[in-house]
Design a protein around this motif. Structure first.
Motif, mmCIF file in Angstrom:
data_model
loop_
_atom_site.group_PDB
_atom_site.id
_atom_site.type_symbol
_atom_site.label_atom_id
_atom_site.label_comp_id
_atom_site.label_asym_id
_atom_site.label_seq_id
_atom_site.Cartn_x
_atom_site.Cartn_y
_atom_site.Cartn_z
ATOM 1 N N ARG A 1 40.882 49.808 42.400
ATOM 2 C CA ARG A 1 41.232 48.929 43.695
ATOM 3 C C ARG A 1 40.331 48.532 44.244
ATOM 4 O O ARG A 1 40.400 47.877 45.085
ATOM 5 N N ASN A 2 39.033 48.280 43.425
ATOM 6 C CA ASN A 2 38.043 47.356 43.877
ATOM 7 C C ASN A 2 37.288 48.001 45.302
ATOM 8 O O ASN A 2 37.049 47.148 46.107
ATOM 9 N N LYS B 1 40.234 37.450 44.363
ATOM 10 C CA LYS B 1 40.173 37.769 43.017
ATOM 11 C C LYS B 1 41.678 37.540 42.519
ATOM 12 O O LYS B 1 41.673 36.904 41.490
ATOM 13 N N ILE B 2 42.703 37.785 43.150
ATOM 14 C CA ILE B 2 44.062 37.408 42.367
ATOM 15 C C ILE B 2 44.040 35.937 42.399
ATOM 16 O O ILE B 2 44.574 35.302 41.327
ATOM 17 N N ARG C 1 38.955 48.665 47.724
ATOM 18 C CA ARG C 1 39.686 48.021 49.159
ATOM 19 C C ARG C 1 40.575 48.987 49.774
ATOM 20 O O ARG C 1 41.523 49.637 49.107
ATOM 21 N N TRP D 1 48.111 37.495 48.693
ATOM 22 C CA TRP D 1 47.550 38.524 49.602
ATOM 23 C C TRP D 1 48.585 39.460 49.453
ATOM 24 O O TRP D 1 48.210 40.521 49.410
ATOM 25 N N PRO E 1 44.159 44.465 51.733
ATOM 26 C CA PRO E 1 44.061 43.247 50.828
ATOM 27 C C PRO E 1 43.220 42.238 51.046
ATOM 28 O O PRO E 1 42.832 41.838 51.942
ATOM 29 N N ASP E 2 43.099 41.549 49.976
ATOM 30 C CA ASP E 2 41.916 40.486 49.778
ATOM 31 C C ASP E 2 42.612 39.907 48.508
ATOM 32 O O ASP E 2 42.377 40.271 47.245
ATOM 33 N N GLY E 3 43.376 38.587 48.828
ATOM 34 C CA GLY E 3 43.944 37.965 47.607
ATOM 35 C C GLY E 3 42.814 37.012 46.825
ATOM 36 O O GLY E 3 43.109 36.416 45.835
ATOM 37 N N SER F 1 47.811 41.529 46.301
ATOM 38 C CA SER F 1 46.671 42.244 46.303
ATOM 39 C C SER F 1 47.160 43.581 47.311
ATOM 40 O O SER F 1 46.630 44.831 47.042
ATOM 41 N N HIS G 1 49.107 45.884 44.676
ATOM 42 C CA HIS G 1 47.911 46.269 44.034
ATOM 43 C C HIS G 1 47.307 47.845 44.552
ATOM 44 O O HIS G 1 47.276 48.938 43.622
#
Length: 163
Positions: free
Chosen positions: A44-45, A54-55, A47, A17, A50-52, A20, A23
């Motif tokens: 940054r998709n 994908k990471i 976003r 998280w 944050p959304d962890g 993200s 990032h």
């Protein structure tokens, strides 16, 4: 804070998280100099928060290391064997040597595996940073973001000295 107060450690799932968040913050801090606002949003998709997830998926195939000050994660690098995939430092900590420390760690990991040349794909913002660290530009190339937006980047390499 100075570079001596920074420690590195492997990332763990609970870091996803905050990675993200770093990032997103790092990309939001960039001016629309080399890329358009639309391209930066795609990077940054789209976003804002944050959304962890994908990471977390990337953690299954890439090696992630985090830079930590005290117990606060302030930057990270991800790589696969000889290729640096991602390097992000929170804007509040940029310009303090954290990115350099993370890149050096990546290079040291490659040397430990007997690798004598590493690669990265640099954003146009980061090209000068990598040049200062001894990377050489190979060529400009299109880079396909996960959102199917194409941005120009610079493919770069660095020859390592194995002792």
């Amino acid at each position: 804070m100075n570079a001596n107060e920074i420690s590195l450690r492997p990332a763990v799932e609970k870091d996803a998280w905050v990675l993200s968040a770093i990032h997103i913050a790092a990309i939001k801090a960039l001016p629309a100099t080399f890329y358009t606002h639309k391209e930066l949003l795609a990077w940054r998709n789209y976003r804002e928060k944050p959304d962890g997830s994908k990471i977390l998926k990337s953690m299954k195939t890439e090696t992630f290391w985090v830079a930590v000050e005290g117990d606060i994660v302030i930057g990270f690098a991800s790589f696969i064997v000889d290729e640096l995939i991602g390097l992000y430092v929170h804007p509040s900590y940029q310009g303090k040597g954290i990115g350099r420390i993370l890149v050096q760690h990546f290079c040291n990991e490659a040397i430990a595996q007997g690798i004598d040349k590493v690669l990265t794909t640099a954003s146009l913002y980061a090209e000068g940073f990598y040049l200062r660290l001894g990377f050489t530009a190979i060529k400009r190339a299109p880079h396909y973001l996960r959102t199917n937006v194409v941005v120009p980047v610079t493919k770069m390499s660095k020859t390592l000295t194995i002792s």
